[in-house]
Motif scaffolding. Structure first.
Motif, PDB file in Angstrom:
ATOM      1  N   ASN A 151       0.767  -1.330  -0.175  1.00 34.56           N
ATOM      2  CA  ASN A 151       0.068   0.016  -0.136  1.00 34.56           C
ATOM      3  C   ASN A 151       0.874   1.201  -0.098  1.00 34.56           C
ATOM      4  O   ASN A 151       0.461   2.482   0.408  1.00 34.56           O
ATOM      5  CB  ASN A 151      -1.188  -0.081   1.122  1.00 34.56           C
ATOM      6  N   GLY A 152       2.075   1.137  -0.491  1.00 33.12           N
ATOM      7  CA  GLY A 152       3.007   2.387  -0.771  1.00 33.12           C
ATOM      8  C   GLY A 152       3.689   2.839   0.718  1.00 33.12           C
ATOM      9  O   GLY A 152       4.520   3.818   0.643  1.00 33.12           O
ATOM     10  N   ALA A 153       3.706   1.737   1.530  1.00 33.47           N
ATOM     11  CA  ALA A 153       4.199   1.867   3.042  1.00 33.47           C
ATOM     12  C   ALA A 153       5.429   1.553   3.101  1.00 33.47           C
ATOM     13  O   ALA A 153       5.652   0.177   3.120  1.00 33.47           O
ATOM     14  CB  ALA A 153       3.324   1.649   4.154  1.00 33.47           C
ATOM     15  N   GLN A 154       6.525   2.324   3.242  1.00 28.22           N
ATOM     16  CA  GLN A 154       7.888   1.802   3.653  1.00 28.22           C
ATOM     17  C   GLN A 154       7.700   1.046   4.806  1.00 28.22           C
ATOM     18  O   GLN A 154       7.221   1.355   5.789  1.00 28.22           O
ATOM     19  CB  GLN A 154       9.012   2.707   3.664  1.00 28.22           C
ATOM     20  N   PRO A 155       8.391  -0.213   4.871  1.00 27.44           N
ATOM     21  CA  PRO A 155       8.177  -0.908   6.167  1.00 27.44           C
ATOM     22  C   PRO A 155       9.252  -0.429   7.038  1.00 27.44           C
ATOM     23  O   PRO A 155      10.268  -1.281   7.354  1.00 27.44           O
ATOM     24  CB  PRO A 155       8.554  -2.299   5.636  1.00 27.44           C
ATOM     25  N   ILE A 156       8.946   0.522   7.812  1.00 32.25           N
ATOM     26  CA  ILE A 156       9.574   1.095   8.932  1.00 32.25           C
ATOM     27  C   ILE A 156       8.547   1.540  10.102  1.00 32.25           C
ATOM     28  O   ILE A 156       7.440   1.930   9.923  1.00 32.25           O
ATOM     29  CB  ILE A 156      10.422   2.289   8.541  1.00 32.25           C
ATOM     30  N   ASP A 157       9.254   2.140  11.199  1.00 29.25           N
ATOM     31  CA  ASP A 157       8.412   2.854  12.027  1.00 29.25           C
ATOM     32  C   ASP A 157       7.121   2.037  12.696  1.00 29.25           C
ATOM     33  O   ASP A 157       6.174   2.410  12.768  1.00 29.25           O
ATOM     34  CB  ASP A 157       7.849   4.032  11.696  1.00 29.25           C
ATOM     35  N   GLN A 158       7.462   0.768  12.999  1.00 29.01           N
ATOM     36  CA  GLN A 158       6.402  -0.050  13.369  1.00 29.01           C
ATOM     37  C   GLN A 158       5.983   0.090  14.877  1.00 29.01           C
ATOM     38  O   GLN A 158       7.022   0.403  15.734  1.00 29.01           O
ATOM     39  CB  GLN A 158       6.923  -1.669  13.440  1.00 29.01           C
ATOM     40  N   PHE A 159       4.704  -0.051  15.275  1.00 24.92           N
ATOM     41  CA  PHE A 159       4.197   0.240  16.715  1.00 24.92           C
ATOM     42  C   PHE A 159       3.509  -0.973  16.917  1.00 24.92           C
ATOM     43  O   PHE A 159       2.585  -1.351  16.118  1.00 24.92           O
ATOM     44  CB  PHE A 159       3.443   1.577  16.946  1.00 24.92           C
ATOM     45  N   VAL A 160       3.599  -1.654  17.977  1.00 29.62           N
ATOM     46  CA  VAL A 160       3.143  -2.839  18.520  1.00 29.62           C
ATOM     47  C   VAL A 160       1.894  -2.575  19.536  1.00 29.62           C
ATOM     48  O   VAL A 160       2.113  -1.796  20.569  1.00 29.62           O
ATOM     49  CB  VAL A 160       3.897  -4.107  18.850  1.00 29.62           C
ATOM     50  N   PHE A 161       0.717  -2.540  19.141  1.00 33.64           N
ATOM     51  CA  PHE A 161      -0.428  -2.240  20.133  1.00 33.64           C
ATOM     52  C   PHE A 161      -1.243  -3.448  20.373  1.00 33.64           C
ATOM     53  O   PHE A 161      -1.614  -4.313  19.715  1.00 33.64           O
ATOM     54  CB  PHE A 161      -1.383  -1.237  19.135  1.00 33.64           C
ATOM     55  N   LYS A 162      -1.421  -3.548  21.708  1.00 32.80           N
ATOM     56  CA  LYS A 162      -2.232  -4.774  22.466  1.00 32.80           C
ATOM     57  C   LYS A 162      -3.406  -4.183  22.881  1.00 32.80           C
ATOM     58  O   LYS A 162      -3.562  -3.259  23.635  1.00 32.80           O
ATOM     59  CB  LYS A 162      -1.263  -5.393  23.674  1.00 32.80           C
ATOM     60  N   ASP A 163      -4.672  -4.788  22.143  1.00 27.11           N
ATOM     61  CA  ASP A 163      -5.839  -4.328  22.623  1.00 27.11           C
ATOM     62  C   ASP A 163      -6.363  -4.748  23.686  1.00 27.11           C
ATOM     63  O   ASP A 163      -5.907  -5.934  24.219  1.00 27.11           O
ATOM     64  CB  ASP A 163      -6.875  -4.609  21.337  1.00 27.11           C
ATOM     65  N   THR A 164      -7.360  -4.484  24.503  1.00 27.95           N
ATOM     66  CA  THR A 164      -8.034  -5.007  25.481  1.00 27.95           C
ATOM     67  C   THR A 164      -8.451  -6.351  25.449  1.00 27.95           C
ATOM     68  O   THR A 164      -8.643  -7.410  26.550  1.00 27.95           O
ATOM     69  CB  THR A 164      -8.913  -4.126  26.267  1.00 27.95           C
ATOM     70  N   ASP A 165      -8.663  -6.882  24.448  1.00 30.38           N
ATOM     71  CA  ASP A 165      -9.252  -8.240  23.974  1.00 30.38           C
ATOM     72  C   ASP A 165      -7.985  -9.372  23.862  1.00 30.38           C
ATOM     73  O   ASP A 165      -8.375 -10.521  23.855  1.00 30.38           O
ATOM     74  CB  ASP A 165     -10.179  -8.358  23.111  1.00 30.38           C
ATOM     75  N   GLY A 166      -6.826  -8.701  24.015  1.00 30.39           N
ATOM     76  CA  GLY A 166      -5.678  -9.677  23.906  1.00 30.39           C
ATOM     77  C   GLY A 166      -4.831  -9.542  22.700  1.00 30.39           C
ATOM     78  O   GLY A 166      -3.859 -10.199  22.298  1.00 30.39           O
ATOM     79  N   GLN A 167      -5.653  -8.987  21.657  1.00 32.92           N
ATOM     80  CA  GLN A 167      -5.033  -9.206  20.035  1.00 32.92           C
ATOM     81  C   GLN A 167      -3.980  -8.299  19.892  1.00 32.92           C
ATOM     82  O   GLN A 167      -3.988  -7.037  20.443  1.00 32.92           O
ATOM     83  CB  GLN A 167      -6.124  -8.869  19.153  1.00 32.92           C
ATOM     84  N   TYR A 168      -2.966  -8.426  19.425  1.00 34.67           N
ATOM     85  CA  TYR A 168      -1.893  -7.629  19.108  1.00 34.67           C
ATOM     86  C   TYR A 168      -1.750  -7.125  17.660  1.00 34.67           C
ATOM     87  O   TYR A 168      -1.955  -7.765  16.766  1.00 34.67           O
ATOM     88  CB  TYR A 168      -0.485  -8.521  19.523  1.00 34.67           C
ATOM     89  N   TYR A 169      -1.564  -5.916  17.402  1.00 32.37           N
ATOM     90  CA  TYR A 169      -1.783  -5.217  15.978  1.00 32.37           C
ATOM     91  C   TYR A 169       0.010  -4.743  15.856  1.00 32.37           C
ATOM     92  O   TYR A 169       0.452  -4.345  16.925  1.00 32.37           O
ATOM     93  CB  TYR A 169      -2.637  -4.093  16.005  1.00 32.37           C
ATOM     94  N   MET A 170       0.292  -4.746  14.575  1.00 32.60           N
ATOM     95  CA  MET A 170       1.357  -3.931  14.210  1.00 32.60           C
ATOM     96  C   MET A 170       0.636  -2.993  13.406  1.00 32.60           C
ATOM     97  O   MET A 170       0.156  -3.061  12.042  1.00 32.60           O
ATOM     98  CB  MET A 170       2.540  -4.816  13.365  1.00 32.60           C
ATOM     99  N   ILE A 171       1.180  -1.582  13.634  1.00 29.91           N
ATOM    100  CA  ILE A 171       0.773  -0.218  12.900  1.00 29.91           C
ATOM    101  C   ILE A 171       2.258   0.279  12.460  1.00 29.91           C
ATOM    102  O   ILE A 171       3.092   0.421  13.171  1.00 29.91           O
ATOM    103  CB  ILE A 171       0.144   0.496  13.814  1.00 29.91           C
ATOM    104  N   TYR A 172       2.303   0.552  11.056  1.00 29.29           N
ATOM    105  CA  TYR A 172       3.682   1.137  10.573  1.00 29.29           C
ATOM    106  C   TYR A 172       3.643   1.881   9.326  1.00 29.29           C
ATOM    107  O   TYR A 172       2.352   1.874   8.877  1.00 29.29           O
ATOM    108  CB  TYR A 172       4.418  -0.343  10.330  1.00 29.29           C
ATOM    109  N   GLY A 173       4.564   2.215   9.039  1.00 31.72           N
ATOM    110  CA  GLY A 173       4.720   2.883   7.667  1.00 31.72           C
ATOM    111  C   GLY A 173       5.426   4.133   7.444  1.00 31.72           C
ATOM    112  O   GLY A 173       5.025   5.096   8.253  1.00 31.72           O
ATOM    113  N   GLY A 174       6.222   4.293   6.474  1.00 33.21           N
ATOM    114  CA  GLY A 174       7.026   5.598   6.080  1.00 33.21           C
ATOM    115  C   GLY A 174       6.275   5.998   4.643  1.00 33.21           C
ATOM    116  O   GLY A 174       5.331   5.418   4.189  1.00 33.21           O
ATOM    117  N   TRP A 175       6.848   7.013   4.028  1.00 34.84           N
ATOM    118  CA  TRP A 175       6.511   7.614   2.823  1.00 34.84           C
ATOM    119  C   TRP A 175       5.090   8.118   2.675  1.00 34.84           C
ATOM    120  O   TRP A 175       4.649   7.869   1.694  1.00 34.84           O
ATOM    121  CB  TRP A 175       6.861   6.373   1.809  1.00 34.84           C
ATOM    122  N   GLY A 176       4.589   8.429   3.888  1.00 39.11           N
ATOM    123  CA  GLY A 176       3.378   8.932   3.957  1.00 39.11           C
ATOM    124  C   GLY A 176       2.072   7.871   3.887  1.00 39.11           C
ATOM    125  O   GLY A 176       1.094   8.427   3.659  1.00 39.11           O
ATOM    126  N   HIS A 177       2.491   6.785   4.258  1.00 39.59           N
ATOM    127  CA  HIS A 177       1.261   5.712   4.146  1.00 39.59           C
ATOM    128  C   HIS A 177       1.527   4.988   5.468  1.00 39.59           C
ATOM    129  O   HIS A 177       2.348   4.627   5.964  1.00 39.59           O
ATOM    130  CB  HIS A 177       1.393   4.809   2.875  1.00 39.59           C
TER     131      HIS A 177
END
Length: 327
Positions: A151-177
């Motif tokens: 989706n045009g996102a350079q694979p950098i600047d990852q953030f790991v978010f754990k939701d209250t239901d226990g699911q872990y997400y990775m949110i990331y991206g450079g180059w404006g995406h």
């Protein structure tokens, strides 16, 4: 004579109490640690605050990461080389923006590496694992977790978010995406959302890089950095959504330069003191008059909300914050 001695002892005790009180209220000061560091990841493990930053230097010299721990946000201990390229053989430079989480009895450090510019290069987002928050962290997969541009996102600047239901997400991206994806239970890959997609683009208006997410009072707060990382206009904006994937509509800027204090304030993380609604923002900025793009320092200031749940603009300071232990 006895009365005079007693009076002197009482006065001396008062003086020592006053000195102790002053020391206890001594602020952290900004920056909170010496040295050139950027992109700080802030976490709480047990009753200890941790900050993991990027070592801010030329890309070819960014081959290690240090960590810092504190019982109170004021007194910090340096832990050298919690991760370095000797433990991740496929990384050769540009070791960036750690994201650290605790799962089971292990600590996982997600990182960006090699500053890849296309899908043919080796690099992207990797994972390292350790038994302790101070490491040493070692390569978990033997390969990048994500080494492609999606989706045009350079694979950098990852953030790991754990939701209250226990699911872990990775949110990331450079180059404006910016993308969000669900991490598998063992962090060795990704699993699809209910609609069958694995990577969802959640890019808000003016997004550049440095995503952060947290949950407060049932709402998802999505934050990111805008502007150019070497310029004075670097800043942090945010949005609020009902789910981790939004939709997110930009609300406004909450962190930016103060020409009287520092420039280029951005790429942050947040701390919530457990059991409270006390919040801190940990970020990097550039000292006044500094022209080297890599000369950035890590700072901390209070972050507050208004009655409607909006984040109030942060006042960047030279004083920092006063001591705050974890009960």
């Amino acid at each position: 004579m006895w009365r005079a001695t007693r009076h002197f002892s009482f006065t001396l005790a008062l003086i020592f109490c006053a000195i102790g009180a002053m020391a206890q209220n001594q602020p952290s000061g900004n920056p909170i640690v010496p040295g050139w560091y950027a992109d700080p990841e802030a976490q709480i493990f047990g009753k200890t605050y941790w900050v993991y930053p990027t070592y801010s230097d030329k890309y070819n010299k960014q081959v290690f990461m240090d960590g810092f721990s504190s019982p109170d946000l004021v007194h910090w201990t340096k832990h050298e080389h919690v991760l370095d390229t000797s433990n991740v053989k496929w990384v050769r430079r540009a070791l960036w923006a750690p994201a650290v989480t605790h799962k089971g009895n292990k600590y996982y450090l997600f990182f960006g590496a090699n500053d890849i510019q296309n899908d043919n290069a080796v690099g992207g987002i990797g994972v390292a694992v350790a038994d302790k928050p101070q490491g040493p962290f070692k390569d978990y997969l033997g390969r990048p977790l994500l080494g492609k541009i999606i989706n045009g996102a350079q694979p950098i600047d990852q953030f790991v978010f754990k939701d209250t239901d226990g699911q872990y997400y990775m949110i990331y991206g450079g180059w404006g995406h910016c993308n969000i994806t669900k991490l598998k239970n063992d962090f060795n890959g990704f699993e699809p959302f209910s609609d069958g997609t694995t990577f969802k683009e959640i890019t808000p208006e003016s997004y550049v890089e440095g995503p952060v997410m947290f949950k407060r009072k049932g709402k998802y707060y999505f934050m990111w950095s805008e502007g150019g990382w070497t310029g004075p206009d670097y800043r942090v904006a945010y949005a609020i959504g009902d789910t981790p994937s939004g939709p997110f509509k930009r609300i406004g800027v909450i962190l930016k330069q103060d020409p009287a204090i520092a420039t280029g304030a951005g790429h942050h993380s947040v701390i919530n003191v457990p059991g409270t609604d006390e919040w801190y923002i940990v970020y990097h900025r550039r000292p006044l008059g500094e022209t080297d793009g890599n000369h950035r320092v890590v700072c901390i200031d209070k972050m507050n909300f208004d009655a409607d749940g909006n984040i109030q603009p942060v006042k960047i300071t030279n004083e920092g914050v006063i001591a705050r232990g974890i009960k």
